[in-house]
Write a protein that holds these residues in place. Structure first.
Motif, mmCIF file in Angstrom:
data_model
loop_
_atom_site.group_PDB
_atom_site.id
_atom_site.type_symbol
_atom_site.label_atom_id
_atom_site.label_comp_id
_atom_site.label_asym_id
_atom_site.label_seq_id
_atom_site.Cartn_x
_atom_site.Cartn_y
_atom_site.Cartn_z
ATOM 1 N N ALA A 105 19.688 123.000 13.866
ATOM 2 C CA ALA A 105 20.894 122.977 14.696
ATOM 3 C C ALA A 105 21.275 124.392 15.134
ATOM 4 O O ALA A 105 21.662 124.620 16.285
ATOM 5 C CB ALA A 105 22.049 122.326 13.939
ATOM 6 N N LEU A 163 21.376 125.790 18.911
ATOM 7 C CA LEU A 163 22.608 126.407 19.400
ATOM 8 C C LEU A 163 22.314 127.763 20.030
ATOM 9 O O LEU A 163 22.795 128.066 21.122
ATOM 10 C CB LEU A 163 23.585 126.548 18.238
ATOM 11 C CG LEU A 163 25.019 126.963 18.567
ATOM 12 C CD1 LEU A 163 25.722 125.865 19.335
ATOM 13 C CD2 LEU A 163 25.772 127.266 17.277
ATOM 14 N N VAL A 183 23.612 118.644 16.959
ATOM 15 C CA VAL A 183 24.240 119.891 16.501
ATOM 16 C C VAL A 183 25.591 119.594 15.870
ATOM 17 O O VAL A 183 25.933 120.140 14.816
ATOM 18 C CB VAL A 183 24.382 120.886 17.673
ATOM 19 C CG1 VAL A 183 25.233 122.088 17.255
ATOM 20 C CG2 VAL A 183 23.016 121.363 18.145
ATOM 21 N N SER A 184 26.346 118.705 16.508
ATOM 22 C CA SER A 184 27.669 118.362 15.986
ATOM 23 C C SER A 184 27.565 117.687 14.620
ATOM 24 O O SER A 184 28.352 117.976 13.708
ATOM 25 C CB SER A 184 28.394 117.449 16.970
ATOM 26 O OG SER A 184 29.656 117.068 16.469
ATOM 27 N N SER A 185 26.588 116.795 14.459
ATOM 28 C CA SER A 185 26.458 116.088 13.181
ATOM 29 C C SER A 185 26.004 117.023 12.064
ATOM 30 O O SER A 185 26.345 116.824 10.902
ATOM 31 C CB SER A 185 25.466 114.928 13.315
ATOM 32 O OG SER A 185 24.148 115.403 13.538
ATOM 33 N N LEU A 205 31.333 124.843 13.336
ATOM 34 C CA LEU A 205 31.602 125.278 14.712
ATOM 35 C C LEU A 205 33.085 125.146 15.032
ATOM 36 O O LEU A 205 33.672 126.040 15.659
ATOM 37 C CB LEU A 205 30.776 124.443 15.698
ATOM 38 C CG LEU A 205 29.257 124.595 15.627
ATOM 39 C CD1 LEU A 205 28.587 123.638 16.606
ATOM 40 C CD2 LEU A 205 28.843 126.034 15.939
ATOM 41 N N ASP A 206 33.688 124.039 14.625
ATOM 42 C CA ASP A 206 35.120 123.827 14.878
ATOM 43 C C ASP A 206 35.952 124.891 14.169
ATOM 44 O O ASP A 206 36.948 125.375 14.717
ATOM 45 C CB ASP A 206 35.536 122.433 14.405
ATOM 46 C CG ASP A 206 34.909 121.316 15.230
ATOM 47 O OD1 ASP A 206 34.451 121.607 16.362
ATOM 48 O OD2 ASP A 206 34.867 120.171 14.750
ATOM 49 N N GLY A 266 28.875 120.622 12.929
ATOM 50 C CA GLY A 266 30.097 120.501 13.720
ATOM 51 C C GLY A 266 31.335 121.081 13.060
ATOM 52 O O GLY A 266 32.082 121.845 13.688
ATOM 53 N N ASP A 276 23.562 117.868 21.756
ATOM 54 C CA ASP A 276 24.954 118.105 21.366
ATOM 55 C C ASP A 276 25.340 117.243 20.169
ATOM 56 O O ASP A 276 26.008 117.710 19.236
ATOM 57 C CB ASP A 276 25.902 117.818 22.536
ATOM 58 C CG ASP A 276 25.830 118.891 23.608
ATOM 59 O OD1 ASP A 276 25.367 120.005 23.295
ATOM 60 O OD2 ASP A 276 26.216 118.613 24.751
ATOM 61 N N GLY A 277 24.930 115.974 20.203
ATOM 62 C CA GLY A 277 25.260 115.073 19.109
ATOM 63 C C GLY A 277 24.617 115.500 17.802
ATOM 64 O O GLY A 277 25.244 115.446 16.742
ATOM 65 N N ASP A 280 19.805 113.745 22.419
ATOM 66 C CA ASP A 280 21.211 114.134 22.346
ATOM 67 C C ASP A 280 21.371 115.386 21.486
ATOM 68 O O ASP A 280 21.726 115.320 20.310
ATOM 69 C CB ASP A 280 22.034 112.973 21.776
ATOM 70 C CG ASP A 280 23.526 113.262 21.763
ATOM 71 O OD1 ASP A 280 23.932 114.285 22.358
ATOM 72 O OD2 ASP A 280 24.273 112.479 21.159
#
Length: 269
Positions: A244, A248, A171-173, A179-180, A176, A168-169, A166
């Protein structure tokens, strides 16, 4: 009384759990019906926890697990010298810690606990069980016998061990919130983190690479601290943040290549 009830219901529940660990499931509709009859929601969210007592006490651990699973409306079985628990919930890390904190003092010896999840529905339990096995193996390989962790706790190692990788999961953790923040229109934090690490964790070096004033980098780093927590520059977290970022950028490069090929009429995967 709780233990007696758990022991009485144990064989039927254990058999169901054993059948759920087989992939692919045999007679899945019948399995789901059996689960419902035992008060187990076929569509619920579950975590799988493996507990391996270090140095014996296997019998006491199994007896405890029967009671624990009964108290938490879950299931228990025994596989390869490990107690295996299926517990309702979505936080595998919390479940691993809870099992360790209760079982280790009871046995008076270390217990290695690996967990994974959530499994969304009983049909996914076998897959999550395999990830829990890999988590337990990783803990032992990393000289972590006697500790408790979930696949998510292992960071990028968990990503590599995960069955579905995962990205995406992960990178987000790891990054995140940054990025937001950049996606919200105020850009520059991701690029600042990259420049910071590329310059050997030097704010001055990052400012030179970005062609901005050092005070600008200082303000951005302070904002990153607020988003990721002050520990993101420490070795363990820093490795995950950098991985991460690499994932990306690699994904962006591949995406641009696909777009270029599509525009040129070159077939792609």
């Amino acid at each position: 009384m709780q233990r007696s009830a758990a022991v009485a219901a144990g064989p039927v529940r254990d058999e169901l759990f054993d059948d759920l660990l087989v992939a692919p499931l045999r007679a899945p509709r019948q399995l789901m019906r059996r689960a419902s009859q035992l008060g187990i929601d076929p569509e619920g969210s579950y975590v799988v926890v493996l507990a391996r007592p270090e140095g014996g006490e296997h019998g006491r651990a199994v007896l405890w697990a029967s009671s624990y699973a009964y108290r938490h409306s879950g299931l228990k079985t025994v596989q390869g010298g490990c107690v295996v628990l299926l517990l309702p919930g979505s936080d595998a890390s919390a479940a691993a810690r809870a099992v360790s904190e209760e079982l280790a003092p009871l046995l008076g010896r270390p217990v290695t606990v690996g967990a994974s999840g959530p499994a969304l529905g009983l049909a996914s339990v076998a897959k999550v069980y395999q990830e829990s096995l890999r988590c337990l193996d990783a803990l032992i390989a990393l000289d972590g016998a006697g500790s408790a962790a979930s696949m998510g706790d292992l960071g990028f190692l968990g990503l590599l061990l995960s069955n579905d990788h995962d990205v995406d999961g992960f990178v987000s953790s790891a990054i995140g919130p940054v990025l937001d923040h950049d996606a919200g229109g105020t850009t520059g934090l991701v690029r600042t983190v990259e420049a910071y690490f590329a310059s050997g964790s030097s704010p001055t070096g990052a400012a030179k690479e970005l062609h901005v004033h050092p005070n600008t980098v200082a303000r951005r780093l302070k904002r990153i601290d607020e988003l990721l927590g002050a520990g993101w520059q420490k070795p363990g977290r820093a490795v995950e943040v950098q991985l991460a970022l690499r994932l990306l950028r690699a994904r962006d490069i591949l995406r641009r290549q696909r777009q270029s090929h599509a525009q040129a009429g070159i077939p792609g995967k």
